[in-house]
Design an enzyme around this catalytic site. Structure first.
Site, mmCIF file in Angstrom:
data_model
loop_
_atom_site.group_PDB
_atom_site.id
_atom_site.type_symbol
_atom_site.label_atom_id
_atom_site.label_comp_id
_atom_site.label_asym_id
_atom_site.label_seq_id
_atom_site.Cartn_x
_atom_site.Cartn_y
_atom_site.Cartn_z
ATOM 1 N N VAL A 40 -0.712 14.379 4.929
ATOM 2 C CA VAL A 40 -0.830 13.739 3.609
ATOM 3 C C VAL A 40 -1.929 12.662 3.677
ATOM 4 O O VAL A 40 -1.671 11.480 3.425
ATOM 5 C CB VAL A 40 0.527 13.166 3.119
ATOM 6 C CG1 VAL A 40 1.424 14.251 2.583
ATOM 7 C CG2 VAL A 40 1.254 12.374 4.197
ATOM 8 N N HIS A 41 -3.138 13.135 3.989
ATOM 9 C CA HIS A 41 -4.264 12.193 4.162
ATOM 10 C C HIS A 41 -4.305 11.123 3.056
ATOM 11 O O HIS A 41 -4.390 9.937 3.313
ATOM 12 C CB HIS A 41 -5.602 12.938 4.080
ATOM 13 C CG HIS A 41 -5.794 14.025 5.059
ATOM 14 N ND1 HIS A 41 -6.146 13.805 6.362
ATOM 15 C CD2 HIS A 41 -5.716 15.385 4.920
ATOM 16 C CE1 HIS A 41 -6.295 14.958 6.990
ATOM 17 N NE2 HIS A 41 -6.040 15.939 6.139
ATOM 18 N N ASP A 42 -4.307 11.611 1.806
ATOM 19 C CA ASP A 42 -4.609 10.713 0.691
ATOM 20 C C ASP A 42 -3.544 9.645 0.466
ATOM 21 O O ASP A 42 -3.827 8.572 -0.077
ATOM 22 C CB ASP A 42 -4.801 11.535 -0.591
ATOM 23 C CG ASP A 42 -6.081 12.353 -0.544
ATOM 24 O OD1 ASP A 42 -7.003 11.989 0.209
ATOM 25 O OD2 ASP A 42 -6.159 13.368 -1.270
#
Ligand code: BDR
Ligand code: CA
Length: 328
Positions: free
Chosen positions: A254-256
């Site tokens: 979940v980079h963002d």
């Protein structure tokens, strides 16, 4: 402190995008608790094309009863260095689940361009707006080009992007959001000293696991948001495993979402101050982000760059906030 006075005014610049959607949901939960104010969403092409990211942004807002928030259409970048990322995010950008979400009430054809919205809001609230940038920096660069100096009016620009001491995810050295338009990134890096950069160096450890989705869903299994979270997590897990993004661990990155951790749970991150630059030319390294780590005096740092993340604490906050979102 009075929350009404201190809660951040946010513009979300995004290309939804599976992990964008999870960041979106986290932000919605915080806006619902009146911890943040969302002024606008500026969509942009990246994970999929501009029309799809616009539509997805509208649908995510509607799913959470925020359909009155304006969504901008992305400025189109004419020259593309790399392809969209439908192989990770699905052909529609949302794990092929977009058709399960409410139809958008805003029309792409009539929407204002994202750079115009950025210029308007930053002019109206100088020094007050936090831009959360989860995508290629095309809109921000276009705003700066059209209205020189405008990015300096942002309180902070929080960017998910870059790779410093780790491998890239679209080329050996470069991360997707920066590699999509190194020229746009260069404009942004050169025109603000209030950058916060959350690179792959920290986001690679943020694996959202199926049991986390399960915990959220138990609070209200029937809710539409719950159903969406479960299905999207499953779809993203499949593509992430097949592209070996998580060392074989079931889940997806979940980079963002890490941008929200910085803003609301800063104790989960550690940073260093640096002058960040980007390689725009070169055969092997366009989009590579760099800062000078040599030990000599430096001036003109432009960014705080995340170095470490406490993923257990980050996910504890993330899961609890998403529970409150699906509860009602
Ligand atoms: C970034 O690229 C996109 O595919 C993701 O949504 C994220 O913003 C990670 O490199
Ligand atoms: Ca994104």
């Amino acid at each position: 402190m009075n929350q009404q006075l201190s809660r951040p005014k946010i513009i979300l610049d995004t290309d939804p995008g599976g992990d964008d959607a999870f960041a979106f949901l986290w932000l919605m939960s915080l806006v619902k608790k009146e911890l943040a104010e969302l002024l606008a969403v500026t969509s942009v092409e990246g994970n999929v094309n501009a029309k799809l990211t616009f539509t997805n942004a509208c649908k995510l807002l509607q799913l959470n009863n925020f359909s009155d928030i304006e969504v901008g259409r992305g400025v189109i970048k004419t020259q593309k260095e790399i392809d969209h990322a439908a192989h990770i995010h699905g052909n529609d950008g949302l794990g092929n689940l977009a058709q399960t979400l409410p139809s958008p009430q805003q029309s792409y054809e009539n929407a204002r361009y994202s750079d115009d919205i950025l210029i308007e809001k930053l002019t109206a609230f100088p020094g007050e707006i936090t831009i959360i940038a989860l995508a290629p920096l095309t809109n921000l660069a276009a705003a700066e080009t059209k209205s020189p100096g405008i990015l300096k009016q942002a309180k902070e620009i929080i960017i998910m992007g870059g790779a410093f001491n780790v491998a890239g995810n679209v080329t050996p050295e470069a991360e997707f959001n920066i590699a999509y338009s190194p020229e746009a990134a260069e404009i942004v890096f050169n025109n603000s000293n209030h950058l916060v950069i959350l690179p792959l160096d920290v986001t690679r450890s943020l694996i959202f696991r199926p049991e986390m989705a399960q915990k959220i869903s138990e609070v209200n299994p029937e809710s539409n948001i719950t159903q969406f979270i479960l299905a999207l997590a499953q779809a993203m897990t499949q593509t992430s495993l097949s592209h070996r993004e998580t060392q074989g661990i079931e889940g997806f990155l979940v980079h963002d979402a890490v941008t929200l951790a910085y803003l609301f749970y800063p104790e989960t991150l550690q940073f260093c101050r640096a002058r960040v630059e980007v390689e725009v030319v070169g055969k092997l390294t366009p989009g590579k982000t760099i800062f000078d780590r040599r030990h000599h005096a430096k001036i003109e740092a432009n960014a705080w760059v995340a170095q470490q993340v406490n993923s257990a604490n980050l996910f504890a906050a993330f899961v609890e906030d998403l529970k409150t979102l699906v509860r009602y």
